[in-house]
Design a protein around this motif. Structure first.
Motif, PDB file in Angstrom:
ATOM      1  N   SER A  10      48.009  -2.701 -27.543  1.00  0.00           N
ATOM      2  CA  SER A  10      46.774  -2.037 -27.929  1.00  0.00           C
ATOM      3  C   SER A  10      46.978  -0.522 -27.994  1.00  0.00           C
ATOM      4  N   PHE A  11      47.619   0.040 -26.973  1.00  0.00           N
ATOM      5  CA  PHE A  11      47.902   1.478 -26.984  1.00  0.00           C
ATOM      6  C   PHE A  11      48.855   1.839 -28.121  1.00  0.00           C
ATOM      7  N   GLY A  12      49.782   0.955 -28.434  1.00  0.00           N
ATOM      8  CA  GLY A  12      50.699   1.203 -29.546  1.00  0.00           C
ATOM      9  C   GLY A  12      49.963   1.282 -30.873  1.00  0.00           C
ATOM     10  N   ALA A  13      49.022   0.369 -31.087  1.00  0.00           N
ATOM     11  CA  ALA A  13      48.226   0.392 -32.320  1.00  0.00           C
ATOM     12  C   ALA A  13      47.374   1.651 -32.372  1.00  0.00           C
ATOM     13  N   TRP A  14      46.772   1.995 -31.258  1.00  0.00           N
ATOM     14  CA  TRP A  14      45.959   3.211 -31.182  1.00  0.00           C
ATOM     15  C   TRP A  14      46.809   4.438 -31.506  1.00  0.00           C
ATOM     16  N   GLY A  15      47.971   4.512 -30.891  1.00  0.00           N
ATOM     17  CA  GLY A  15      48.858   5.652 -31.111  1.00  0.00           C
ATOM     18  C   GLY A  15      49.348   5.742 -32.541  1.00  0.00           C
ATOM     19  N   PRO A  36      42.114  -9.719 -28.792  1.00  0.00           N
ATOM     20  CA  PRO A  36      41.122  -9.005 -29.599  1.00  0.00           C
ATOM     21  C   PRO A  36      41.129  -7.492 -29.397  1.00  0.00           C
ATOM     22  N   ARG A  37      41.520  -7.004 -28.221  1.00  0.00           N
ATOM     23  CA  ARG A  37      41.597  -5.553 -28.023  1.00  0.00           C
ATOM     24  C   ARG A  37      42.673  -4.948 -28.909  1.00  0.00           C
ATOM     25  N   VAL A  38      43.787  -5.644 -29.035  1.00  0.00           N
ATOM     26  CA  VAL A  38      44.870  -5.160 -29.897  1.00  0.00           C
ATOM     27  C   VAL A  38      44.392  -5.170 -31.344  1.00  0.00           C
ATOM     28  N   ARG A  39      43.738  -6.271 -31.763  1.00  0.00           N
ATOM     29  CA  ARG A  39      43.238  -6.359 -33.134  1.00  0.00           C
ATOM     30  C   ARG A  39      42.239  -5.249 -33.426  1.00  0.00           C
ATOM     31  N   SER A  40      41.332  -5.007 -32.502  1.00  0.00           N
ATOM     32  CA  SER A  40      40.321  -3.972 -32.710  1.00  0.00           C
ATOM     33  C   SER A  40      40.956  -2.589 -32.826  1.00  0.00           C
ATOM     34  N   GLN A  41      41.893  -2.279 -31.962  1.00  0.00           N
ATOM     35  CA  GLN A  41      42.587  -0.976 -32.041  1.00  0.00           C
ATOM     36  C   GLN A  41      43.345  -0.848 -33.360  1.00  0.00           C
ATOM     37  N   ALA A  42      44.006  -1.915 -33.766  1.00  0.00           N
ATOM     38  CA  ALA A  42      44.774  -1.879 -35.015  1.00  0.00           C
ATOM     39  C   ALA A  42      43.858  -1.649 -36.213  1.00  0.00           C
ATOM     40  N   VAL A  43      42.766  -2.392 -36.265  1.00  0.00           N
ATOM     41  CA  VAL A  43      41.833  -2.268 -37.381  1.00  0.00           C
ATOM     42  C   VAL A  43      41.236  -0.861 -37.418  1.00  0.00           C
ATOM     43  N   GLY A  44      40.872  -0.340 -36.260  1.00  0.00           N
ATOM     44  CA  GLY A  44      40.310   1.004 -36.198  1.00  0.00           C
ATOM     45  C   GLY A  44      41.304   2.093 -36.552  1.00  0.00           C
ATOM     46  N   SER A  45      42.588   1.769 -36.515  1.00  0.00           N
ATOM     47  CA  SER A  45      43.639   2.752 -36.808  1.00  0.00           C
ATOM     48  C   SER A  45      44.155   2.679 -38.234  1.00  0.00           C
ATOM     49  N   ILE A  46      43.712   1.687 -38.997  1.00  0.00           N
ATOM     50  CA  ILE A  46      44.148   1.573 -40.384  1.00  0.00           C
ATOM     51  C   ILE A  46      43.605   2.778 -41.155  1.00  0.00           C
ATOM     52  N   VAL A  70      36.150  -6.498 -33.139  1.00  0.00           N
ATOM     53  CA  VAL A  70      37.085  -6.377 -34.266  1.00  0.00           C
ATOM     54  C   VAL A  70      36.286  -6.193 -35.553  1.00  0.00           C
ATOM     55  N   ARG A  71      35.219  -6.973 -35.702  1.00  0.00           N
ATOM     56  CA  ARG A  71      34.370  -6.822 -36.892  1.00  0.00           C
ATOM     57  C   ARG A  71      33.717  -5.437 -36.935  1.00  0.00           C
TER      58      ARG A  71
END
Length: 125
Positions: A10-15, A36-46, A70-71
């Motif tokens: 999750s932190f990796g996706a955020w970073g 889902p936390r990882v998915r949410s961070q990834a989606v928010g970082s796109i 995530v949605r």
């Protein structure tokens, strides 16, 4: 609660998003993570999908995620883009109360909808 490896992912996706990498391939893979936390961070970082059809496709796909957060992340990213083709999926999600979102200004949902050609009035009126 997320496991330590999920927290690191999750932190990796955020970073990845916050440090300017915006590696859509990496973020797309993280958007399919089991946590889902990882998915949410990834989606928010796109990155803004205004000129990137692949980024748009990833965000569009995550509008159907089982996890509400995530949605919310997908709505926020799509809602702030200038793409006209983002309006219809946002309106459809808002109209589908079975998988829609709970209106919450703290999550940016009102702002996201309002920035896409008035979709906020349709989504949550």
């Amino acid at each position: 609660m997320s496991s330590p490896p999920a927290t690191r992912r999750s932190f990796g996706a955020w970073g990845c998003g916050r440090l300017g990498s915006h590696d859509v391939e990496l973020l797309a893979a993280a958007a399919a993570d089991p946590d889902p936390r990882v998915r949410s961070q990834a989606v928010g970082s796109i990155p803004d999908p205004v000129g990137d059809d692949w980024a748009f496709a990833v965000l569009y796909a995550t509008l159907g995620d089982l996890d509400e957060q995530v949605r919310v992340s997908a709505v926020s990213r799509l809602g702030y883009t200038g793409r006209a083709d983002a309006v219809a999926p946002l309106v459809a999600l808002g109209a589908d109360r079975s998988r829609g979102l709970t209106p919450d200004p703290g999550h940016g949902v009102y702002a996201a909808g309002a920035s896409v050609a008035g979709a906020g009035r349709v989504l949550f009126s």
